[in-house]
Design a protein around this motif. Structure first.
Motif, PDB file in Angstrom:
ATOM      1  N   ILE A 392       0.882  -1.180   0.000  1.00 11.82           N
ATOM      2  CA  ILE A 392       0.000   0.000   0.000  1.00 11.82           C
ATOM      3  C   ILE A 392       0.915   1.224   0.000  1.00 11.82           C
ATOM      4  CG2 ILE A 392      -1.678   1.375   1.261  1.00 11.82           C
ATOM      5  CD1 ILE A 392      -2.858  -1.071   2.443  1.00 11.82           C
ATOM      6  N   ASP A 393       1.927   1.154   0.825  1.00  8.93           N
ATOM      7  CA  ASP A 393       2.898   2.242   0.919  1.00  8.93           C
ATOM      8  C   ASP A 393       4.256   1.606   1.174  1.00  8.93           C
ATOM      9  OD1 ASP A 393       3.848   4.872   1.078  1.00  8.93           O
ATOM     10  OD2 ASP A 393       2.020   5.503   2.120  1.00  8.93           O
ATOM     11  N   ARG A 394       5.332   2.350   0.961  1.00  9.07           N
ATOM     12  CA  ARG A 394       6.657   1.735   1.095  1.00  9.07           C
ATOM     13  C   ARG A 394       7.395   2.259   2.322  1.00  9.07           C
ATOM     14  NH1 ARG A 394       8.280  -1.007  -3.614  1.00  9.07           N
ATOM     15  NH2 ARG A 394       6.638  -0.873  -5.164  1.00  9.07           N
ATOM     16  N   PRO A 395       8.242   1.391   2.913  1.00 10.86           N
ATOM     17  CA  PRO A 395       8.983   1.821   4.100  1.00 10.86           C
ATOM     18  C   PRO A 395      10.148   2.730   3.726  1.00 10.86           C
ATOM     19  CG  PRO A 395       9.579  -0.423   3.542  1.00 10.86           C
ATOM     20  CD  PRO A 395       8.540   0.004   2.553  1.00 10.86           C
ATOM     21  N   GLU A 396       9.845   3.804   3.069  1.00 11.44           N
ATOM     22  CA  GLU A 396      10.882   4.750   2.695  1.00 11.44           C
ATOM     23  C   GLU A 396      10.548   6.073   3.359  1.00 11.44           C
ATOM     24  OE1 GLU A 396      10.215   4.617  -1.455  1.00 11.44           O
ATOM     25  OE2 GLU A 396      11.163   2.642  -1.674  1.00 11.44           O
ATOM     26  N   ASP A 397      11.523   6.935   3.432  1.00 10.29           N
ATOM     27  CA  ASP A 397      11.330   8.257   4.016  1.00 10.29           C
ATOM     28  C   ASP A 397      10.721   8.197   5.422  1.00 10.29           C
ATOM     29  OD1 ASP A 397      11.132  10.895   4.520  1.00 10.29           O
ATOM     30  OD2 ASP A 397       9.822  11.393   2.826  1.00 10.29           O
ATOM     31  N   PRO A 398      11.561   7.811   6.382  1.00 15.47           N
ATOM     32  CA  PRO A 398      11.060   7.718   7.757  1.00 15.47           C
ATOM     33  C   PRO A 398      10.472   9.039   8.266  1.00 15.47           C
ATOM     34  CG  PRO A 398      13.472   7.436   7.672  1.00 15.47           C
ATOM     35  CD  PRO A 398      12.969   7.394   6.263  1.00 15.47           C
ATOM     36  N   GLY A 399      11.005  10.160   7.761  1.00 12.33           N
ATOM     37  CA  GLY A 399      10.498  11.467   8.191  1.00 12.33           C
ATOM     38  C   GLY A 399       9.018  11.613   7.834  1.00 12.33           C
ATOM     39  N   ARG A 400       8.654  11.164   6.624  1.00 11.69           N
ATOM     40  CA  ARG A 400       7.255  11.280   6.185  1.00 11.69           C
ATOM     41  C   ARG A 400       6.358  10.366   7.039  1.00 11.69           C
ATOM     42  NH1 ARG A 400       3.526   8.891   2.474  1.00 11.69           N
ATOM     43  NH2 ARG A 400       4.943   7.156   2.095  1.00 11.69           N
ATOM     44  N   ILE A 401       6.817   9.108   7.247  1.00 12.40           N
ATOM     45  CA  ILE A 401       6.005   8.173   8.040  1.00 12.40           C
ATOM     46  C   ILE A 401       5.823   8.738   9.453  1.00 12.40           C
ATOM     47  CG2 ILE A 401       5.829   5.815   8.922  1.00 12.40           C
ATOM     48  CD1 ILE A 401       7.668   4.908   6.651  1.00 12.40           C
ATOM     49  N   ARG A 402       6.913   9.273   9.977  1.00 11.82           N
ATOM     50  CA  ARG A 402       6.861   9.834  11.330  1.00 11.82           C
ATOM     51  C   ARG A 402       5.818  10.960  11.410  1.00 11.82           C
ATOM     52  NH1 ARG A 402       9.725  10.674  16.058  1.00 11.82           N
ATOM     53  NH2 ARG A 402       9.127  12.689  16.823  1.00 11.82           N
ATOM     54  N   ARG A 403       5.838  11.846  10.391  1.00 11.64           N
ATOM     55  CA  ARG A 403       4.876  12.969  10.412  1.00 11.64           C
ATOM     56  C   ARG A 403       3.449  12.448  10.384  1.00 11.64           C
ATOM     57  NH1 ARG A 403       8.557  15.179   7.087  1.00 11.64           N
ATOM     58  NH2 ARG A 403       7.443  14.639   5.177  1.00 11.64           N
TER      59      ARG A 403
END
Ligand code: SF4
Length: 420
Positions: A392-403
């Motif tokens: 569904i979504d990728r484990p990339e850009d931890p900053g975006r996931i965190r936000r």
């Protein structure tokens, strides 16, 4: 002093002990007059969980708020300017039975200030429980505090009458105990926990040979840690909890956000040994409970949750998501192949969901829709999983996931979280 006033004072004095989680109940039992026996808030009725996971209402009360000790964080400390009062064992046993018969409570949480030698105080608590069990035939739940300094003989007696025992460790280090609770001795408190653990093991052993061996504290033991009254970081607190679970088989460690108690109306003059904070650090307490769940149900070690570089839990992220973002290289995990331990590490997948995934997978492959039906929180899990190779979504850009996954201010959080 009439009994109503005693209840009001001694239930109010017990409410800072978190080893029985207060419900914050404030309603009035139907038909009861203000301040009367059925008025729930002043009577100190709280909710707690039994060994088999049932939520029950307890009468949470002190035997006495007279105390020789002077723990800086406590409303009942010797130097606090507060009205002192004690029950007799008979009064407290009769009161508990009256509440029990009226269906206000299903159990008793019994503690006390140290008004005399610790063994004598403990003897009074045991006498109350004994009266309930033998004179009134009371079979309800009893959670009894182990008074600091109580000898092992008394501890062994207490476990025969109580369902749960708890010795409060209160502060995470000897230094803090020395500063804030100078009459308490960390070694003695740990010694009491060890006594309970050893005696429990002994009774279990005996029961294997002699079926009629009585129960000893069948709901196990717990403890309380005060958070924010001393300088220890979350890593020290979580490491201590991990050690207590491992060494003494504790059922629960309760975390109690330090409540400033020195303000007028809450025990007199502020104690200079305490931090000057506007209110209890509730978000920190909540994050510690979440981290504690990781220790108990998700097979995390305390070192995995926090390390020297990050000694405090993230205020804005639950600890499982914080761990996953630090370990993104381990993701995504494939839902149709991952083992139970791997599933447990995924934010949004709880222990129940992980078990269901393994179960359902035996007969068919799972899809994102079936995960949703199982109870997986895809809002969180979506960044960390593939389903038959699909994202569904990728484990990339931890900053975006965190936000996206952050609580804006950590406020308004619900307890407890089973599926984080
Ligand atoms: S021993 Fe310390 S924490 Fe317990 S009642 Fe006395 S002052 Fe309070």
């Amino acid at each position: 002093m009439d009994l109503g006033e005693k209840i009001s004072i001694l239930a109010g004095a017990a409410k800072y002990d978190a080893s029985c989680a207060s419900s914050g109940s404030s309603g009035r039992a139907s038909g009861a007059a203000d301040g009367g026996l059925g008025y729930r808030e002043p009577a100190g009725i709280c909710h707690s969980w039994t060994g088999d996971g049932r939520c029950i209402s307890l009468l949470k009360v002190l035997y006495s708020n007279v105390c020789r000790y002077d723990c800086a964080y406590c409303v009942n400390r010797a130097s606090a300017d507060t009205k002192r009062v004690s029950f007799t064992s008979q009064e407290l046993a009769d009161l508990t039975i009256e509440f029990y018969r009226r269906n206000y409570i299903e159990g008793l949480f019994l503690s006390s200030g140290i008004f005399s030698d610790p063994d004598i105080v403990m003897e009074k608590l045991i006498e109350t429980a004994k009266k309930l069990r033998t004179e009134h035939g009371y079979g309800g739940y009893i959670h009894m505090k182990i008074i600091p300094g109580t000898g092992d003989k008394m501890i062994r007696e207490a476990g025969l009458w109580a369902d749960r025992l708890s010795a409060n460790i209160e502060l995470p280090t000897d230094l803090s105990l020395k500063n804030l609770a100078p009459q308490k001795n960390g070694r003695e408190i740990l010694g009491a926990m060890e006594d309970v653990a050893d005696t429990t093991a002994q009774y279990e052993e005996d029961r294997r040979r002699i079926r009629t061996t009585p129960d000893f504290a069948p709901s196990g033991q717990s403890t309380q840690l005060i958070v924010g009254a001393s300088e220890e970081n979350d890593r020290q607190i979580i490491s201590l909890s991990g050690a207590l679970y491992r060494k003494f088989g504790l059922r629960r460690v309760y975390y109690s956000a330090f409540t400033p108690v020195g303000v007028p109306g809450r025990g007199g003059i502020p104690d200079p040994r305490l931090p000057d904070i506007p209110g209890p650090p509730l978000v920190r307490e909540h994050r510690l409970y979440q981290a504690d769940w990781l220790l108990r149900f998700y097979h995390f070690s305390s070192e995995e949750i926090l390390d020297g570089a990050t000694p405090f839990l993230d205020k804005h992220l639950d600890p499982k998501t914080a761990w996953a973002l630090k370990n993104l290289r381990r993701f995504p995990i494939e839902i149709n192949r991952a083992d139970y331990e791997e599933l447990l590490r995924v934010p949004g997948i709880g222990a129940t969901s992980a078990r269901r995934i393994i179960e359902v997978r035996r007969s068919r492959s799972l899809s994102f829709d079936s995960l949703r039906r199982i109870g997986v929180v895809l809002k969180r899990a979506r960044y960390f999983i593939t389903v038959s190779g699909g994202f569904i979504d990728r484990p990339e850009d931890p900053g975006r996931i965190r936000r996206i996954l952050s609580d804006s201010d950590g406020a308004g959080l619900q307890l407890p979280l089973f599926d984080f």
